[in-house]
Design an enzyme around this catalytic site. Sequence first.
Site: not given
Lengths: 656, 656
Positions: A26, A257, A404, A466
């Site tokens: 890149h 890129h 999280e 859950h």
Amino acid sequence: MTSPADMANAIRFLSMDAVEAAKSGHPGMPMGMADVATVLFTRFLKFDAKAPRWADRDRFILSAGHGSMLLYALGYLTGYEDLDIEQIRNFRQFGARTAGHPEFGHVAIAETTTGPLGQGLANAVGMALAEKMMAARHGDGIVNHYTYVIAGDGCLMEGISQEAISLAGHWQLSKLILLWDDNHICIDGDTSLSTSEDQLGRFTAANWDVARVDGHDPEAIAAAIEAAKATNRPSLIACRTVIGFGAPTKGGTEKVHGAPLGAEEIAGARAKLGWPHAPFEIPAPILDSWRAAGIRGAAERTAWEARLAAYPERAEFERTVAGRLPENWHQTVLDFKRKVTAEQPKWATRKSSQEALEALTPVIPELIGGSADLTHSNLTHTKVTRSITPTDFSGRYIHYGVREHGMAAIMNGLSLHGGFIPYGGTFLIFANYLWPALRMSAMMNRRVIYVLTHDSIGLGEDGPTHQPIETVTALRATPNVLVFRPCDPVETIEAYEAALDNETGPSVLALSRQNLPTLRTIHSDDNLTARGGYILAESDLDSRQVTLIATGSEVSLALEAKDLLESRGIGTAVVSLPCWELFERQTKEYRSAVLGEGTVRIAVEALGTFGWERWVGDNGAVIGMTGFGASAPADKLYNHFGITAHAVAEAAQARL
Amino acid sequence: MTSPADMANAIRFLSMDAVEAAKSGHPGMPMGMADVATVLFTRFLKFDAKAPRWADRDRFILSAGHGSMLLYALGYLTGYEDLDIEQIRNFRQFGARTAGHPEFGHVAIAETTTGPLGQGLANAVGMALAEKMMAARHGDGIVNHYTYVIAGDGCLMEGISQEAISLAGHWQLSKLILLWDDNHICIDGDTSLSTSEDQLGRFTAANWDVARVDGHDPEAIAAAIEAAKATNRPSLIACRTVIGFGAPTKGGTEKVHGAPLGAEEIAGARAKLGWPHAPFEIPAPILDSWRAAGIRGAAERTAWEARLAAYPERAEFERTVAGRLPENWHQTVLDFKRKVTAEQPKWATRKSSQEALEALTPVIPELIGGSADLTHSNLTHTKVTRSITPTDFSGRYIHYGVREHGMAAIMNGLSLHGGFIPYGGTFLIFANYLWPALRMSAMMNRRVIYVLTHDSIGLGEDGPTHQPIETVTALRATPNVLVFRPCDPVETIEAYEAALDNETGPSVLALSRQNLPTLRTIHSDDNLTARGGYILAESDLDSRQVTLIATGSEVSLALEAKDLLESRGIGTAVVSLPCWELFERQTKEYRSAVLGEGTVRIAVEALGTFGWERWVGDNGAVIGMTGFGASAPADKLYNHFGITAHAVAEAAQARL
């Protein structure tokens, strides 16, 4: 005096030439951000290329890790000893340190492994937080450094970036400076294909200082960094750049890129930028100027070393930075084991975890806790883990909010910085949200402890959204992760002991919501959990015909099944297998003896059954979940899904 | 006329009483948002409780799914036929529709399954996008509805929310209205523990309209919704509420969030709110008012049905909404297979995927594509999939940006809305980022297709951060997901055929970056891939002693190993096993015949070996990865990690 432009062009051509030689990579980002990086490394970054791990160095994180040649070029130019020109020539080749994406541990200049977007930025937030926390402990004579990040549009689009910048703004991490490569190009094309966000507004809303500069104007960049250093908030500097700056036809487009530019385009860039030198050749005056920049920080380092030498708490500082645990902490584990073995409480393993942490946190001061807004459910808080706040970083507990993924990546940053062993809690099912960062814990050999409660259908009424089915399988399948599912207080603290002793990777503790009996009722100095698996109860009859293998909350169920089977005259042993990975490290003989080669082996775990064939073999069976769970009280669910002592016994008997 | 306060109190007490009876649940949110929900359902939401699946209804998504009693109370009160008072009384009990978190398919009022925070909000963005796209196809006489979401602080903290709101703002989804339960409380305590973000500023930066209201002032709420409907941007309404509104001592604190209030507190709430009625009792005037609100939309629905009856494209509209594929599309698959079988191109399977999509997208107009900013790498774009833009939704290709998790959840929303079969691309490793949303695709039986390229160490130089080891294991372990790893163009289009025929769950295609030979060189009308596994090449010798089992890019390697073994006189068959889940659905006899019971079975897959014991058995072996990969050209890596025809042959021979 070498001009900043020439110095930046050195980065550009090393990047172009290395990508061209590798036939992949890149080039666009290093070319676009070369001017910014030159200003940062020659005028601001506090580092010493000859002492790359100096503890109080500024941290530099290339969150846009695909632009790895920027980092490697900087390392070579400033004189890092592990990055010579051969490494640059061998970019992306087998055995080279110059991997496709920067890897922590492969090159000293890589403070973290980056490539999966957004991770580096969140790691940087963790490092900047660690800096504040270490400074609160040791004073700013010993800890006082900045954390700089380069991130691109991709990093800022990933959701994890929002989690990280929210927390950085909340904590007012004033020494965190984010240099955004604002080049208006993503892989699909112009960023306007998929975004029209006001990034400065976004960061302002998150309590950051913001500025915008021409990313090719060194004085403007320098002024912006100066200003950012002076504020009391984290700072975003939007650096408006041209991706692939200097490429005559592809510059400013997505074509630069992620692919080599091609010989013609590179020749054009040489002409355009006035760089007549051969590939990989850096003229001596330019290299000299870079090398001088590489040792700019030596005097500062020496002064710091003198301060450290005079610091009364030097030993403790060095111990925690080196990741050495305090003396005698194993005694705490033994005391705890003796106590619970005697008292035999009926605790959920999340409660056992809390009690273990209550014992361990006072004796291991570098152990710092937190939760993704489930403190009262994960039971991760202890008496000594006072919360950190935006104005007081002397505490040891982090309220991550419902973030999280950010939590896990910030824990990686805390660990990478040095000085801390972080643990963090959420429900086991939400390990799915943080898995990409846990993978980085594993790849970077980070001692990070994931405290994951509510670990099966045993959580009951919260239902299938859950109830983890596949989560533990995924964690077991991720290399270099120790996954513990302890069955009682003894195994729980043994799991913590093994996790803390595991200096080269993360550990997961999968813990029950529901109460469980204490099953280890005879004290053992040995850490049986650290063996991965062991015979918890041998057959009470003459010979063992059946081996029941279980983890966590199902070990007591296996013991019930053993009673059933033995009442029918079938000799049965129960194996607790709290950690597959450690069990695999035992000798073949040990494993065979534990598993009872030749016996009928039945496994039981109230999770998905995937992968258990490894332990039960062709003639065995696995009692567990084959689909998603349901919402009802836990005992109803165990019965409904056939995870019962009766079912275990029947499965065994059917195979005799 | 019943007062709005009484109507809202009906929600509050049903919620309190149901949580109390269940001894678990989340009363705080329904109590806090009862006034907002009452305004929405009695004055704005276009719905008919007697015809809950009416295609042009407004969508209402409770992203904060833990507040499920809000939804169930609304369903019961407005007269949804599947939610009687017994269902409310049996909240969270086994077999009840009123699960702990709302589950799509269990109760008609649940437009999506929520609970894992942030997912519902992102689903809603997908639904609002689907509305724009369907309206662009069928006109606003047929499709013209709003999408309302209730989300809490947790949803807004999750990173996925940023991905979703960025896209909603980018696309200017003007009929999306987000009602934020701004109660200042999260589970750990006050939100100031972990956040100090200016949410209105954040949404403004993402091109949303924003407003702030007192969430207990019905007229203010109504005015804000009116204003939001009138704008040409998505709208955030911050509803300042008191969590657990009405609870005398616990209201406004985290204590009402996730636990029953207790008899005393509920008695106090009855006194405070003037609600003398018994648990689960709703006085007739209040219930009558609610029931009237439940059929407010009947006239509008009837008018819509008349318009639909007169709509020339009615059949196509109904076909796509029902999820029925067009006639004769299987012929396209057969034509494709005949062509590639004859021409035998050496395509990477990502290229095979592109060619398959080039064939399928013209004949299946509801098939809509996209990529998380890897279009040119995933090869997900086809000639007919013109990009959608903020001003033109008639296209069929979505540039999601670098937002894998948001992409997956938005695809769920597109699918849930009806009218579309979405596919979306990223690198296989970044399935780790989107896994939580893929889990929801599976749980909700959504036909969503994940196009995951760069599927092993075969991607080469990008290195270990990009090389999946554990990802396919996790996907295979997730219930109700078909995971395909095709070996050539024939298997690739067969995988698409099976994925499209799979109406009740998502499918994953794991596709190579590197070129591969065409291995299916004899045309078969049958979809062999849909069997999950089959004998690709039987032993050329008299008897089969060895069975080599492979997927994807390693099938050709297994064929090489077969040649090696047969040159040594060892009869060897090669089994292609592109989809474990479908193979498991075959008869035991078929599976035994394919796997060659009694032969030595060796599996080879350039991924983690976890779980393969299921197919190779006790005497078999697995050639694959046991740790993370490395950065180098692909052929170097295959050799380094010992994934070679030679190694496969040796492993087989050692076991004979």
